[in-house]
Design an enzyme around this catalytic site. Sequence first.
Site, PDB file in Angstrom:
ATOM      1  N   GLY A   6       0.844  -1.184   0.000  1.00 34.07           N
ATOM      2  CA  GLY A   6       0.000   0.000   0.000  1.00 34.07           C
ATOM      3  C   GLY A   6       0.879   1.234   0.000  1.00 34.07           C
ATOM      4  O   GLY A   6       2.068   1.143   0.260  1.00 34.07           O
ATOM      5  N   THR A   7       0.284   2.418  -0.264  1.00 34.89           N
ATOM      6  CA  THR A   7       1.140   3.578  -0.453  1.00 34.89           C
ATOM      7  C   THR A   7       0.771   4.794   0.390  1.00 34.89           C
ATOM      8  O   THR A   7       0.825   4.719   1.586  1.00 34.89           O
ATOM      9  CB  THR A   7       1.224   3.946  -1.947  1.00 34.89           C
ATOM     10  OG1 THR A   7       1.116   2.762  -2.733  1.00 34.89           O
ATOM     11  CG2 THR A   7       2.559   4.556  -2.274  1.00 34.89           C
ATOM     12  N   THR A   8       0.347   5.913  -0.209  1.00 32.88           N
ATOM     13  CA  THR A   8       0.271   7.186   0.515  1.00 32.88           C
ATOM     14  C   THR A   8      -0.895   7.277   1.496  1.00 32.88           C
ATOM     15  O   THR A   8      -2.040   7.032   1.131  1.00 32.88           O
ATOM     16  CB  THR A   8       0.172   8.364  -0.474  1.00 32.88           C
ATOM     17  OG1 THR A   8       1.179   8.220  -1.456  1.00 32.88           O
ATOM     18  CG2 THR A   8       0.343   9.683   0.244  1.00 32.88           C
TER      19      THR A   8
END
Length: 224
Positions: A6-8
């Site tokens: 997952g990211t931001t």
Amino acid sequence: MDVMKGTTTVGLICDDAVILATDKRASMGNLVADKEAKKLYKIDDYIALTIAGSVGDAQAIVRLLTAEAKLYKMRTGKNISPLACATLLSNILHSNRYFPFLTQLIIGGYDLLEGAKLFSLDPLGGMNEEKTFTATGSGSPIAYGVLEAGYDRDMPVEEGIKLALKALKSAMERDTYSGNGISLAVITKEGVKIFEDEEIEKILNEITSKSKKKTTKRSRRKSK
């Protein structure tokens, strides 16, 4: 072997409330593995959590933390406090430091005695209480720039929501591992509210419309 990541994610405190926002893209190497990845979770009536990093590790933590929060409520008849929840998570992460969970987490919550609380945690259990805002993931440097420029501790919740969405939107435009929509939650003394996609889209449209009006005014001034 590549794993889903997952990211931001973004968290901020304003006007006695906590705002959490995440993108929805999960990547596996250079592949977009999921366009509807869930990175925002309700842990308790007054606590929510965001994840960035290994999806499998983060989901295991969410399951464990949710179970512990329910068990605490069964034993005491009270909701676990945000500080206690963050400390418990810090201890879990630190106890696994030799085989760490590959994830960064943000915990936001509302303490009925102490007000809005925000914590960030690293994979080894390091815990920071954030008094203003925080961001995690590959798009966080971009998000931080937007937050630094627009943040005010006393801003109303509506403006805080717009700032969080602006930060996520900017990260999604510049970071290849962020994108595919936004999840949003606001935590107040009323509890956790997770926004529907339609509500988020409406706010984003308002932001875009306002931005276009500013650009038009600047263009007119230059032409004069």
